[in-house]
Structure formats: C-alpha cells, structure tokens
Design a protein around this motif. Structure first.
Motif, mmCIF file in Angstrom:
data_model
loop_
_atom_site.group_PDB
_atom_site.id
_atom_site.type_symbol
_atom_site.label_atom_id
_atom_site.label_comp_id
_atom_site.label_asym_id
_atom_site.label_seq_id
_atom_site.Cartn_x
_atom_site.Cartn_y
_atom_site.Cartn_z
ATOM 1 N N LYS A 309 1.147 -1.127 -0.067
ATOM 2 C CA LYS A 309 0.251 -0.425 -0.009
ATOM 3 C C LYS A 309 0.393 1.061 -0.128
ATOM 4 C CE LYS A 309 -3.359 2.583 3.048
ATOM 5 N NZ LYS A 309 -3.085 3.182 2.907
ATOM 6 N N LEU A 310 2.193 1.456 0.461
ATOM 7 C CA LEU A 310 2.178 2.089 1.128
ATOM 8 C C LEU A 310 3.453 2.769 -0.715
ATOM 9 C CD1 LEU A 310 4.785 1.581 4.132
ATOM 10 C CD2 LEU A 310 2.969 4.177 3.711
ATOM 11 N N ALA A 311 3.765 1.570 -1.083
ATOM 12 C CA ALA A 311 4.836 1.694 -2.579
ATOM 13 C C ALA A 311 3.650 2.217 -3.609
ATOM 14 C CB ALA A 311 4.574 -0.184 -2.442
ATOM 15 N N LYS A 312 2.316 1.822 -3.609
ATOM 16 C CA LYS A 312 1.196 2.344 -4.360
ATOM 17 C C LYS A 312 0.940 3.988 -4.290
ATOM 18 C CE LYS A 312 -2.934 0.954 -5.746
ATOM 19 N NZ LYS A 312 -3.464 2.705 -6.443
ATOM 20 N N GLU A 313 1.103 4.675 -2.761
ATOM 21 C CA GLU A 313 0.932 5.812 -2.689
ATOM 22 C C GLU A 313 1.704 6.336 -3.173
ATOM 23 O OE1 GLU A 313 -2.050 6.177 1.406
ATOM 24 O OE2 GLU A 313 -0.652 5.195 1.651
ATOM 25 N N LEU A 314 3.234 6.527 -3.153
ATOM 26 C CA LEU A 314 4.005 6.697 -3.797
ATOM 27 C C LEU A 314 3.927 7.035 -4.999
ATOM 28 C CD1 LEU A 314 7.242 4.870 -1.457
ATOM 29 C CD2 LEU A 314 6.525 7.682 -1.096
ATOM 30 N N ALA A 315 4.233 5.846 -5.883
ATOM 31 C CA ALA A 315 4.168 5.697 -7.290
ATOM 32 C C ALA A 315 2.385 6.586 -7.803
ATOM 33 C CB ALA A 315 3.246 4.208 -7.410
ATOM 34 N N ASP A 316 1.682 6.890 -6.784
ATOM 35 C CA ASP A 316 0.553 7.057 -7.301
ATOM 36 C C ASP A 316 0.453 9.503 -7.316
ATOM 37 O OD1 ASP A 316 -0.552 5.177 -8.301
ATOM 38 O OD2 ASP A 316 -1.973 5.157 -6.574
ATOM 39 N N ALA A 317 1.034 9.146 -6.073
ATOM 40 C CA ALA A 317 1.417 10.458 -5.810
ATOM 41 C C ALA A 317 2.541 10.954 -6.738
ATOM 42 C CB ALA A 317 2.594 10.933 -4.277
ATOM 43 N N ARG A 318 1.857 12.447 -6.727
ATOM 44 C CA ARG A 318 2.161 13.617 -7.843
ATOM 45 C C ARG A 318 3.806 14.057 -7.204
ATOM 46 N NH1 ARG A 318 -0.935 18.004 -10.644
ATOM 47 N NH2 ARG A 318 -1.257 18.979 -7.238
ATOM 48 N N ARG A 319 3.589 13.861 -6.241
ATOM 49 C CA ARG A 319 4.939 15.078 -5.402
ATOM 50 C C ARG A 319 5.697 14.039 -4.410
ATOM 51 N NH1 ARG A 319 2.393 19.195 -6.919
ATOM 52 N NH2 ARG A 319 1.826 20.188 -5.698
ATOM 53 N N PRO A 320 5.866 13.113 -4.460
ATOM 54 C CA PRO A 320 6.135 12.381 -3.573
ATOM 55 C C PRO A 320 7.730 12.860 -2.992
ATOM 56 C CG PRO A 320 5.907 10.885 -4.584
ATOM 57 C CD PRO A 320 6.159 12.533 -5.393
ATOM 58 N N ILE A 321 7.845 12.906 -1.306
ATOM 59 C CA ILE A 321 9.344 12.800 -0.857
ATOM 60 C C ILE A 321 8.974 11.566 0.048
ATOM 61 C CG2 ILE A 321 10.500 14.214 0.369
ATOM 62 C CD1 ILE A 321 10.133 16.391 -0.581
ATOM 63 N N VAL A 322 10.633 11.421 0.261
ATOM 64 C CA VAL A 322 11.121 9.669 1.200
ATOM 65 C C VAL A 322 12.437 10.758 2.320
ATOM 66 C CG1 VAL A 322 11.793 7.775 1.322
ATOM 67 C CG2 VAL A 322 10.359 8.502 -0.315
ATOM 68 N N LEU A 348 11.269 8.660 -7.591
ATOM 69 C CA LEU A 348 10.339 9.135 -7.260
ATOM 70 C C LEU A 348 10.898 10.124 -8.342
ATOM 71 C CD1 LEU A 348 9.270 8.064 -3.825
ATOM 72 C CD2 LEU A 348 8.174 6.933 -6.112
ATOM 73 N N GLY A 349 11.001 10.458 -8.811
ATOM 74 C CA GLY A 349 11.757 11.963 -9.836
ATOM 75 C C GLY A 349 11.959 13.338 -8.890
ATOM 76 N N ALA A 350 12.194 13.195 -7.293
ATOM 77 C CA ALA A 350 12.155 14.137 -6.423
ATOM 78 C C ALA A 350 13.732 14.684 -6.591
ATOM 79 C CB ALA A 350 12.044 13.922 -5.173
ATOM 80 N N ILE A 351 14.595 14.189 -6.805
ATOM 81 C CA ILE A 351 15.626 15.148 -6.505
ATOM 82 C C ILE A 351 16.395 16.010 -7.634
ATOM 83 C CG2 ILE A 351 18.014 15.008 -7.223
ATOM 84 C CD1 ILE A 351 16.919 13.226 -4.700
#
Length: 862
Positions: A309-322, A348-351
């Motif tokens: 579920k967490l992985a899906k939320e990360l993948a679906d979020a437009r702008r995630p940060i870890v 996730l393309g956050a960098i």
C-alpha cells in the motif's frame, strides 16, 4: 578586501550602535548609571533597536532578529527574510537569550580554578601550547570563519584537529556522495510535497533543519483545493513527527533499512522508478536482491499488505518525498538506510526540486568518532599533553567504555574556550571564557547560496572575549601568529569572494547575511553500491533501547537552561525530570506502574529513570530521551536530574562511515520502587508532569474536522454548520455587569490549530517576551507553573496514535471573564478593547483570579 576597505572602516560599518565595542579585542566599555548629556546617536530611551543575526544553537544557522533596549538584548525572533529558516525559530533558539544572561557563565579567565587576568591566562595557555603535543577538539561545527580559524590555528601550532558530536549526519552526507555525486546534506523542500514518507526521520524535532521542515509541512499539509499532503511516519516510537502524522506505523528498531529497500524494489519491479536510468535500476536491484516485501515485513513487524500500500501511494502521488534516518533510528546500517532513502527519492523523481542538492549544506556535522578516538589514544600514550577545547563535552556524551574523564585527567593542560561549564570543562587548567552568543561576531557559511552573519547585539557583560580573538591572541603569544590581526579581519577574508565595500556590508548586516538564488543541480549517476553492505537485522529476543535526542535538550548541551527544563515535553508533558517510555502491555508484564523508579541495564552500563506508560511506543522497545543525568557537572538548572541513556550505549559504529550511532542496544528493565502518590513529600526523586488528563473527556476542547467534510462544505454538498457556542451564554439583561461595548477594537488571538505541531517554541518565546519566572520542579508539581501559554496534548482514544491533538492554550480574553468579578479589590477588569486589564498595585494576593479561571491560564505572580 579587494575594495581596500580597512579594518577601522569595517568596524564602523558592522559595529552599528552599542554593539561596536564587542567586535575587537579591547577592554570592556565603561558603563555609567548617570543620564547621557550627549546620548548615543542611535539610542532613544524606551525605543528598541533591532539587529539581524544568526542563531548558533545548531549547525543550521537560522536567521534571527534581536531586540536591544538601552544596550541590552531582550528578545530574539526569527528573521522572515532568511532563506534557511524563513522567519521561524525553535524553542532552543529563543532560549539563546537565557544562555547569554546565564548566572553560571564564566565571568573571567581562570588558572587552576583561580581568577586571573587575560594576560596571565593567555601566557599560561601559550606556554602549554609552545611545549608541543597539542590537540584541538571542537564540536561538529558548520563551515564558518571560526571553524576555518580553528583549522588555521591547529596547523600553525602543529595540533591534531577533531570535530566531534554524539549525533552525526555523516551517514547522510556519505549516502549523498554515493547516490547524488555530491557530499552535501540535501535540503528537503516539504512545501512542494503531496505525500511524505518518513522512515525514522524526526522532521519536526531534531532531524536536519526542523524549523524549515515545520514551515514547509505547514504549507503542504494545510488545506488547499480540497486536499492536503499526507504524512506517514514509520518508527518504533511515536515522537512529535509520528504524533503529527496521518499514519504512525510502529516498526521494530533497526528494520527501516529493509523497509526502504523493499519499497525501492517494489517501485523498480513495478516499472514506476522513472527517475533512475535502466543501468541504475539494475545496479540497485542487485544491491537489494536479498530484500523483498516478505523479509522486510518479517523484520519490521509490518504486514506485506502495508508495504504494498505504501509503495502504491508513493507511485501514485504527484510529488512524493521520502525522509529517512533520524538519530534514534540510525544503527550500524546508518549509511545503508540513507542510501536506500535517497535512491527512493531518485526513483520518484524528487531530486532537484523537492530534494535539493543545489542549496544543500556543507555542514557535514561529522561525528568525528574516529578523530576523537585518535586523540584519546594519543593522550593515553603520552603523545598529546595539551588539549584546546571548544564546544564539545565528551566526558558526558562519549561512550562510557572510552573512559574519557580518566583519560583527560592525564593531560598536563586542558585549555577551555567555552562560555558555560560542563563535565569536560570542569577539568580545565586554563579557562579563556568566550563571549555570550549575543555578544559575538560570527557567521555560518554552510548552506549554498546563503551566507549568514552573526553580529554582536550588545557589549559583553563580563570580562570575556570572542573565541576567535582568543585563538589569534593565543597563537601570537605562543610565537606562532596567524595571518589575521583580529577575528573581524578573518571574517573579511571569508566573505571576500561574496562582496565588498561599505554598501555590501551595510546590506549584509541589515539583512542578516547575503543570499542568492541557487540553480537546481542535477544529480550525478548512482555510484558503487557494493561497499554499502547491510548487516543482518534480527528480530530482538527481548527489549531494545531507543535513545533519542530531545526536542528541547538535544544531546544534553541545553540541559542547564531553566526555560527548556520547565517547558513540558510535547508528548509526556514531563518537566525537570527524566523518563523512559514503556508500552502499557510491557509494563504489565514486568509489574511497572506509571511513575515507578526503574533501572535499565545494557551490556554497556546501567542508568535509572522513571516509567512513563504510553501506547506511543512499540511493545518491544523502551524509549529514553537524551539530555538529563548530568549529576553536578553542568550547572544549577541541569544538575541532579537522573537518567543519562548515553552511559548505557555500547560503542557501536556505522558500518560505512564509522560514525557513532545511538540505536541497537538490548536492554533489561527492573523496578526499583513503587510510584509515590504524595509527590510533594519526595519531589526531588519523582516524575513530574503537567498532564491533567490524556483526554478532553468529551468537552470538545480538541476539535477536529475531517478533510472530506471540509471539502463537502467548500463544494456546496453540505451546508455551512451553524455556529456552536462553547460554554454558558448569559443574556445581557440578566448579567451582573452590563454588556461589554467595543467602539473601536476588540482584540483576539487566532491560532491555526491544523498548523500547530506542539513543539513549544511559542511557550519559550512567551517566557522570553514577558520575562516569566520559572518556579522549579517542586512548584510545578503543585500546579504553580507560571507560563502564560501552554500546549495541551490530548489523545482521541486510549491508543496514543494516530489520534494525537495539540491545543494551544493562552489567556482567552473572555467576554464574561470569570477572573474579573471575583477579585475583591477590582484589580482585574475588562478594557474597552476587549482585553483583561490589570491594576497591579491594587492586587492583595487572594489568588481568586487564578482559582476561578476555567482554562487554567490566569496566572498569579504577586
């Protein structure tokens, strides 16, 4: 400088007003108590001067504004223009004022504990340095002029230099070099995120830049366009970050590295790791080949479904940060955990945007574990006979197995440049006292594009001088002069590549620094992951000790500040006490009740504390804050409070950087004594909290509105609810007093409770602004604390999370104020502007006002 600005003109510019005398190495400015015949040009009696400066309580360098009245600094605020902190300031930053006026400060140089003048003390210290065998030990300082000056001093006197702190960000810096190609501490821009996953990173407390993190999260988690960012926190303990999260997931200590690796594998194999090249994905998969959702779930105690579920939320979020790797969560896999976290952000393309390396900090805050160990070995072997000490306190904070106190006693000379005493400085032969934090020049050059200046906002109170000028005098007296005539000259060199001239410096001092927009920096390709091995994460057979830096006292360096002792802990509400957090189920097994005195034993040592029962900790874990347990070493406000977890931590190291770590110690607990009901009779040996009730008992004090309900009202699906009045409404015609009329103004204070995190910075600011006295442990136990603002913490259910609510409580300025009619001499009354007024010289001390307050916010301090 290149402009030809000489030292005299530089001091004229930077020494505006009463602060000028603090810059140079000169005698104290004489102060007279007679009125000025010709008053200083920039002083108007009763009018405040404001100086832009920089906070020095941690390595971040938040911008500050310091208010000065008649030559004395009286208040500190955040600088709204400063790009690092954006106007915010934490409780520790506000308490800088108390550090400056602290009664335990060194007031003059000393030789072997006896008062000396500066010439005598410098001569004695220079003689020791001239004899060779010298080492220099400082705190883990950020890049600054003072840090560079310590390097220069060490070089000219032939000394080994070590930077050391028990809490290190070195694993994150090492991970950034592997994953991003640059050895910096990245900046996490939470205001740009729509989904935040925290794996042990206490972003609201002590991780990296908590002031900026709170600012950013208040933006992204504020209600906007029918949505708000979601925050999920995974950790063994529900700290302030977990309490403010939408979901707190309790995972076993040390397992977050496997959770991060499992999430990365799910994203890559699911084809959604768009931020990584095919080659990077292949190498990352090879690195995490032994970790999958099943193994991570088994080690952490989370379910596979939760990880998916967490992985899906990360993948679906437009702008995630870890965010990963708070100090309490870093163990022997510290670098591996940070590598996995940065790989997740890259995937996730956050960098580059949400996680910036362009504006990153070069303040690597190296733990210096190996460097300190090298100095200790040299002392024991007789190679080092003199140590110059600044900012570090290894006697208190180093692993007990190192026997630092015994080793330092072998020195011929310990030369201290600090402003306040601690366990290590108490062993000094020579004390060359530093100026207070509001009396000194300095800077912080660690953050790319944001150079911050620290300027003296008042003259020194005592016979002290800045550590930079002391180093320069010391080197010259030892016959090994530095290239600078004063610390101000050294600052000119450091700033020469940023600008020059009077106009430049005037702007720097006005703004608090010099900053420019930094262009986004593309991350380099992922380096070699093979050396970053992951030690086996076994399910603990018993209990695991989770030692964490405290939001107010950090690692113990702030324990001698009375404000930070009396401001309640955000979650336990404990004051002037030590405690360990134990799950109720665990407590029942071992027969421990709330407040019992207990002993905690690890393979490294034993410490004593008091039990605080909470469901906000994993049953397999025992959580203990750092900071207390100073015995008689740090001063009147921090002494004689039990409970130093540092003495029970084994000498463990991160497997890649060698940095010391806090996590991973197996612990046994044993009850020493039952809790005493009559706290007052045994007040020096009990846990004291301001906790009245963990729940609001259905009174509607801590109110919450669901996100979908707000959205329905905004879209018109639901009508706007009718106004609900809290409490009893008295019709005006039947009131004892006539209705209040406010012809011009009716004042009030509005708090965005959605943004409030419970950190306590406002409480510290209120102590400072209103000069509120602390009353100490004995009086707080009787309910007599004096704070004008407090933060109430309530739990919605018996379980602590995720239903924690924070309610700021200040004087309500009630329309029908119950404190007013009960005063027998009408000392308290209602003004025409709707405020509770007070005629102080009428007060006769009945305390009826405080006793009649419905909110317990009316204070009596006759």
């Amino acid at each position: 400088m290149s402009s030809g600005l000489d030292r005299r003109d530089f001091l004229k510019v930077v020494g505006v007003g009463t602060a000028a005398g603090a810059a140079a190495c000169t005698p104290r400015v004489e102060e007279k108590i007679i009125p000025h015949v010709v008053p200083p040009e920039d002083q108007i009696p009763g009018e405040a001067l404001w100086y832009s400066s920089t906070c020095t309580e941690c390595s971040i360098g938040c911008g500050t504004m310091v208010r000065n009245r008649e030559g004395r600094a009286i208040k500190i605020e955040g600088n709204p223009q400063h790009p690092v902190s954006k106007g915010g300031l934490c409780a520790r930053g506000h308490s800088t004022l108390q550090a400056n006026y602290h009664p335990d400060r060194y007031r003059f140089p000393t030789l072997d504990g006896k008062k000396a003048n500066w010439d005598q003390a410098i001569a004695a210290a220079a003689g020791a340095i001239g004899g060779g065998g010298v080492a220099v030990l400082t705190d883990a300082m950020p890049d600054s002029t003072l840090d560079r000056l310590f390097d220069e001093f060490s070089a000219v006197v032939g000394a080994e230099r070590a930077r050391w702190s028990p809490i290190s960000h070195e694993p994150l810096a090492a991970a950034a070099e592997i994953v991003l190609g640059r050895k910096v501490l990245p900046a996490f821009n939470f205001e740009k995120a729509e989904f935040i996953l925290s794996l042990g990173a206490d972003v609201y407390e002590t991780w990296l830049n908590p002031v900026a993190s709170q600012k950013g999260l208040s933006v992204s988690r504020g209600y906007r366009k029918n949505t708000k960012a979601k925050l999920v926190h995974i950790d063994a303990r529900m700290g302030l970050t977990g309490a403010n999260s939408d979901e707190w997931l309790a995972a076993r200590p040390g397992s977050n590295v496997l959770v991060a690796q499992a999430l990365l594998r799910i994203l890559i194999e699911g084809g959604v790791a768009k931020g990584m090249s095919d080659d990077e994905q292949r190498r990352a998969l090879a690195w995490i080949a032994d970790t999958d959702a099943a193994s991570a779930a088994s080690a952490s105690g989370l379910s596979e479904a939760t990880l998916l579920k967490l992985a899906k939320e990360l993948a679906d979020a437009r702008r995630p940060i870890v965010a990963v790797g708070g100090a309490a969560d870093q163990d022997v896999n510290a670098t591996a955990l940070n590598v996995a976290g940065l790989l997740l952000n890259k995937a996730l393309g956050a960098i580059g945007g949400r996680v910036s390396i362009g504006a990153g900090s070069s303040a690597l805050a190296t733990g210096g574990t190996q460097a300190l160990e090298k100095i200790l070995l040299a002392i024991n072997s007789g190679q080092v006979k003199t140590v110059v000490l600044y900012g570090a306190n290894p006697v208190f904070a180093a692993p007990a197995s190192w026997n630092v106190a015994d080793t330092f006693k072998k020195l011929d000379n310990l030369i201290v440049l600090d402003a306040l005493p601690n366990e290590t400085t108490n062993l000094a032969n020579v004390v060359l006292p530093d100026n207070g934090p509001l009396e000194s020049w300095g800077d912080n050059l660690a953050t790319t594009g944001a150079a911050s200046v620290q300027q003296p906002t008042m003259n020194p109170i005592w016979d002290t001088q800045g550590a930079g000028d002391t180093l320069i005098r010391l080197a010259a007296a030892a016959g090994k002069p530095l290239q600078h005539g004063s610390f101000a000259d050294a600052m000119q060199v450091s700033w020469s590549d940023l600008g020059s001239g009077k106009g430049f410096w005037a702007d720097v001092l006005k703004n608090g620094g010099h900053w420019v927009d930094t262009a986004p920096v593309d991350a380099g390709s992922v380096g070699d992951l093979t050396p970053v091995s992951v030690a086996t994460v076994d399910k603990p057979a018993g209990l695991t000790l989770v030692a964490y830096p405290h939001i107010h006292r950090f690692d113990g360096r702030f324990s001698n500040r009375a404000w930070l002792q009396e401001i309640p802990d955000p979650l336990t509400n404990a004051v002037w006490s030590s405690w360990v957090e134990i799950h109720p189920a665990t407590a029942r097994k071992v027969g421990i009740k709330q407040g019992d005195k207990i002993a905690l034993k690890t393979a490294a040592g034993t410490f004593e504390s008091y039990a605080y029962l909470t469901a906000g900790v994993l049953p397999e874990a025992i959580a203990a804050p750092l900071g207390q347990g100073h015995d008689n070493g740090i001063g009147r406000y921090g002494n004689d409070i039990e409970g130093n977890p540092l003495v029970a931590l084994a000498d463990q190291r991160d497997g890649v950087t060698g940095a010391g770590v806090l996590a991973g110690n197996a612990v046994e607990i044993r009850k020493i004594a039952d809790a005493k009901l009559e706290l007052i009779t045994d007040i020096d040996h009990n846990l004291v909290t301001t906790d009245g009730s963990k729940h609001d008992l259905g009174r509607g004090i801590a109110q919450v509105v669901a996100l979908n309900e707000i959205s329905a009202i905004d879209t018109g699906e639901k009508p706007v609810p009718e106004k609900v009045l809290h409490g009893t409404v008295i019709p005006n015609q039947n009131a004892f007093y006539p209705a209040q009329v406010h012809p011009e103004y009716k004042w009030g204070m509005v708090v965005d409770t959605n943004a409030c995190t419970g950190c306590g910075a406002c409480v510290a600011s209120c102590y400072s602004e209103n000069n509120i006295p602390v009353v100490g442990k004995y009086e707080v136990a009787k309910g007599r604390e004096m704070s004008w603002i407090r933060i109430e913490r309530y739990y919605e259910t018996e379980e602590a999370a995720p239903n924690t609510r924070f309610v700021p409580m200040m004087c309500q300025q009630c329309n029908n104020a119950p404190c007013e009619p009960v005063c027998p001499v009408i000392a308290t009354y209602h003004t025409v502007e709707g405020l509770n007024g007070m005629v102080y010289n009428r007060c006769v001390g009945t305390r009826y006002c405080a006793n009649n307050c419905s909110y317990k916010v009316r204070r009596f301090n006759w």
